[in-house]
Design an enzyme around this catalytic site. Sequence first.
Site, PDB file in Angstrom:
ATOM      1  N   ASP A 261     -13.073  -4.799  11.116  1.00 33.38           N
ATOM      2  CA  ASP A 261     -12.891  -4.992   9.667  1.00 33.38           C
ATOM      3  C   ASP A 261     -13.130  -6.481   9.391  1.00 33.38           C
ATOM      4  O   ASP A 261     -14.210  -6.880   8.948  1.00 33.38           O
ATOM      5  CB  ASP A 261     -11.486  -4.540   9.246  1.00 33.38           C
TER       6      ASP A 261
ATOM      7  N   LYS B 244     -10.005   5.506   4.222  1.00 32.01           N
ATOM      8  CA  LYS B 244      -8.698   4.915   4.539  1.00 32.01           C
ATOM      9  C   LYS B 244      -8.022   4.437   3.259  1.00 32.01           C
ATOM     10  O   LYS B 244      -8.604   3.636   2.506  1.00 32.01           O
ATOM     11  CB  LYS B 244      -8.884   3.743   5.518  1.00 32.01           C
TER      12      LYS B 244
ATOM     13  N   GLU C 202       0.829  -1.218   0.000  1.00 34.28           N
ATOM     14  CA  GLU C 202       0.000   0.000   0.000  1.00 34.28           C
ATOM     15  C   GLU C 202       0.855   1.257   0.000  1.00 34.28           C
ATOM     16  O   GLU C 202       0.393   2.332   0.370  1.00 34.28           O
ATOM     17  CB  GLU C 202      -0.924  -0.009   1.227  1.00 34.28           C
TER      18      GLU C 202
ATOM     19  N   LYS D 129     -15.765  -1.922   3.238  1.00 35.09           N
ATOM     20  CA  LYS D 129     -15.098  -2.259   1.972  1.00 35.09           C
ATOM     21  C   LYS D 129     -16.177  -2.906   1.105  1.00 35.09           C
ATOM     22  O   LYS D 129     -16.508  -4.089   1.308  1.00 35.09           O
ATOM     23  CB  LYS D 129     -13.987  -3.275   2.215  1.00 35.09           C
TER      24      LYS D 129
ATOM     25  N   GLU E  12      -7.917  -0.913  14.781  1.00 37.69           N
ATOM     26  CA  GLU E  12      -8.734  -1.817  13.951  1.00 37.69           C
ATOM     27  C   GLU E  12      -8.344  -3.270  14.222  1.00 37.69           C
ATOM     28  O   GLU E  12      -7.149  -3.586  14.335  1.00 37.69           O
ATOM     29  CB  GLU E  12      -8.460  -1.443  12.483  1.00 37.69           C
TER      30      GLU E  12
HETATM   31  P1  PGA Z   1      -6.652  -6.171   2.687  1.00 37.83           P
HETATM   32  O1  PGA Z   1      -6.148  -5.390   3.993  1.00 37.83           O
HETATM   33  O2  PGA Z   1      -7.114  -5.171   1.689  1.00 37.83           O
HETATM   34  O3  PGA Z   1      -5.395  -6.901   2.283  1.00 37.83           O
HETATM   35  O4  PGA Z   1      -7.728  -7.092   3.127  1.00 37.83           O
HETATM   36  C1  PGA Z   1      -6.567  -4.138   4.373  1.00 37.83           C
HETATM   37  C2  PGA Z   1      -7.057  -4.145   5.772  1.00 37.83           C
HETATM   38  O5  PGA Z   1      -6.949  -5.163   6.495  1.00 37.83           O
HETATM   39  O6  PGA Z   1      -7.617  -3.139   6.203  1.00 37.83           O
HETATM   40 ZN    ZN Z   2      -8.048  -4.194   8.308  1.00 37.53          ZN
END
Ligand code: PGA
Ligand code: ZN
Length: 398
Positions: free
Chosen positions: A300, A376, A200, A325, A273
């Site tokens: 999450d 985020k 990221e 998400k 988180e």
């Molecule tokens: P991921 O991780 O997109 O690899 O699932 C991001 C997160 O855990 O917030």
């Molecule tokens: Zn996460």
Amino acid sequence: MFIKEAKPRVILNSRKEKSIEIAIHTYEGKFTCSAPSGKSTGKHEVASYNSKGIEKSFYLLKQFCNHIRHKNFLIKVIDDLLQLDVVVKTFEKKYGQLGGNITYILHGAFLKAAAKDNNKELWQLINDDINNSKKPKIPMPIGNCIGGGLHSKPINNKRPDFQEFELIPKEKTFSRAVTINITAYHEAKNLLKSRYINDENAWKTDKTNEEVLYILLSIAQKYNLRIGLDIATSSFYKDGYYNYKNKELIRDRLDQIDYIKRLIKKYKLFYVEDPIDEEDFSGFKEILNHTNGKTLITGDDLTTTNPKRLLRAIRAKSINAIIIKPNQIGSLIKVKKVVELCKRYNITMIFSHRSGETMDNILGDYCVGFGGHFIKTGIIGPERLIKLKRVIDIEKSL
Ligand code: PGA
Ligand code: ZN
């Protein structure tokens, strides 16, 4: 909204993995949407693709596109996507599952086309639907500055166990907040003496969790920032133990809860988180109880953008914030349900990218439109900046 043509294509995401983009053509133009993908995924996320893999999903989607070609849809609000879902369900019964990432891009492209059809921006269409056209709040960014865990390959065989160390500005404008985060991000590089970035674009390091937190504390004080952590514990929890890389630091459940409570106090954490395993609703509650509502205890992997899991977490008093998400659940109708629950029960909403991202900027519209408090993402990199830029543009237009 008349579908003249619909076509998928395979693209590569920021991790150079395959992803799928769909383009739908209406009389108003061409509308595309592509899906991100996670690496530290929650157990309760919907499957991204058909059980036979992304190739099978792509093949099925091509067929599905012929199905919707020359069909008419009337989409004015999010729930109107049900018209599309009915066609998807009938198709899947006959030919097989498309997968959450495919329904996610179908919903996204349809909403983009519907916004244009209704002479609105996408965030406006959502805001009119869910917030009765009230002036939207502009969120603050949560920027992933330093990384560890599953997103970062070790340096000298070492890395922090926590997945993300985040910076959270408290500025009057979003654009100023993004600038502050970028400045602080470069300062973190110097203090860490780091040269490498992770999935990221957060700095990789061989320092320990607390060494990193110590550095972040000085940066936070200098730039008036708050500190956040994504501990992503499910990725190092097994059979009752939290397996920190430093062997002395293997912790059982109670040790883990105590450790997190101590960290929150010592480093004045504003945001935490997944501090405990994704099935431990009462562990979350114990941590939340301890913070008197001053820290965002965020689900999450615990909640996976699933209205049922969120309701369970609300009833168990596990969290006061949630990561949203949209591709974890693969349906914008369900995202809307999550948002409605958050509003009813006063849960802070954080709209989030995934670690493998594309150049789609739809997350910015989703965050502002649904009334997200935070967005985020990584702090730099084209796939992250394009989403932040979208929020900046919306902010300017208001
Ligand atoms: P991921 O991780 O997109 O690899 O699932 C991001 C997160 O855990 O917030
Ligand atoms: Zn996460």
